[in-house]
Design an enzyme around this catalytic site. Sequence first.
Site, mmCIF file in Angstrom:
data_model
loop_
_atom_site.group_PDB
_atom_site.id
_atom_site.type_symbol
_atom_site.label_atom_id
_atom_site.label_comp_id
_atom_site.label_asym_id
_atom_site.label_seq_id
_atom_site.Cartn_x
_atom_site.Cartn_y
_atom_site.Cartn_z
ATOM 1 N N ASN A 12 0.852 -1.186 0.000
ATOM 2 C CA ASN A 12 0.000 0.000 0.000
ATOM 3 C C ASN A 12 0.890 1.239 0.000
ATOM 4 O O ASN A 12 1.520 1.561 1.007
ATOM 5 C CB ASN A 12 -0.907 -0.012 1.237
ATOM 6 C CG ASN A 12 -1.789 1.217 1.320
ATOM 7 O OD1 ASN A 12 -1.960 1.944 0.347
ATOM 8 N ND2 ASN A 12 -2.366 1.449 2.490
ATOM 9 N N LYS A 14 0.012 4.360 -0.263
ATOM 10 C CA LYS A 14 -0.615 5.541 0.333
ATOM 11 C C LYS A 14 -0.383 6.752 -0.594
ATOM 12 O O LYS A 14 -0.432 6.598 -1.805
ATOM 13 C CB LYS A 14 -0.101 5.752 1.754
ATOM 14 C CG LYS A 14 -0.256 4.478 2.597
ATOM 15 C CD LYS A 14 0.076 4.664 4.054
ATOM 16 C CE LYS A 14 -0.099 3.339 4.779
ATOM 17 N NZ LYS A 14 0.105 3.472 6.237
ATOM 18 N N HIS A 98 -9.387 1.150 5.394
ATOM 19 C CA HIS A 98 -8.077 1.340 6.024
ATOM 20 C C HIS A 98 -8.213 2.306 7.199
ATOM 21 O O HIS A 98 -9.039 3.226 7.184
ATOM 22 C CB HIS A 98 -7.072 1.879 5.005
ATOM 23 C CG HIS A 98 -5.655 1.838 5.486
ATOM 24 N ND1 HIS A 98 -5.122 2.815 6.306
ATOM 25 C CD2 HIS A 98 -4.661 0.932 5.284
ATOM 26 C CE1 HIS A 98 -3.868 2.512 6.578
ATOM 27 N NE2 HIS A 98 -3.560 1.374 5.978
ATOM 28 N N GLU A 169 -4.911 -4.776 10.768
ATOM 29 C CA GLU A 169 -3.825 -3.813 10.966
ATOM 30 C C GLU A 169 -4.012 -3.098 12.305
ATOM 31 O O GLU A 169 -4.807 -2.162 12.393
ATOM 32 C CB GLU A 169 -3.819 -2.780 9.839
ATOM 33 C CG GLU A 169 -3.421 -3.329 8.486
ATOM 34 C CD GLU A 169 -3.082 -2.198 7.525
ATOM 35 O OE1 GLU A 169 -1.940 -2.135 7.062
ATOM 36 O OE2 GLU A 169 -3.961 -1.360 7.266
#
EC number: 5.3.1.1
Length: 257
Positions: A12, A14, A98, A169
């Site tokens: 990821n 971002k 997320h 996460e």
Amino acid sequence: MTGTRTFFVGGNHKMNGSKSMLESLSKGMNESVENKENVDIFIAPSYPYLEFLSNKLDNKKFKVCSQNCYSVAKGAFTGEISANMLVDLGIPYVIIGHSERRNVFSESSELITKKTKYAISLGLTVILCLGELLADRKSNNTEHILSEQLKDFASFTPEEWSKIVIAYEPVWAIGTGAVATPQEAQDTHVFIRKWISEKVSEDVAKKTSIMYGGSVNADNCHNLSKQSDIDGFLVGGASLVASDFIAIIKSAVPKKY
């Protein structure tokens, strides 16, 4: 891990990256990573680079993933992208829920559920993120938080669940250098799988892959990947550099097979 579950390694990016960085990353991955049965590897670049990266990566080995999408097809939603657009681009995966979407952009569990259901209805595979804050972990509130984040998915059908990959996460471990111990991660994954078994079905629980994310690197993924209920890794900063991400792939995958 049982033979019925796919092992995932995802990066990821971002809000990071550039065309030159992605060129270097894709070149390194194309040359250094081999296909392996039951292993899916994906990269989630920033939105402007989705098609660029898709054209650079070997699509027989790797998939490209979006970092988010909205819950409807089109409309006056400035700054958003739809699952329909991802399908149009040939992007097969999307990350939804997320912690940065939940905590920085105040996305509710209700919205995350709607986005997930809509993306699945168009055939996308959803990387559904769950996780607790440090205060929740310290107050032994992890299971309650995860149950709240999952509760709306109890009504999803087994067919819908077949398009969901869970990414656990712990928010306190993302980008901090802290990482859950292998046993902490395993225990939480066991709880998530038990929740799915009780609220959806035992068969769905056995088949659903549950990734771990949070300061994952080539060193700590060795022992994490040995845990029976850890079915992959969602990697942040270490996925921005080809050598680092390749090291994680080569370190984690052999431990499972």
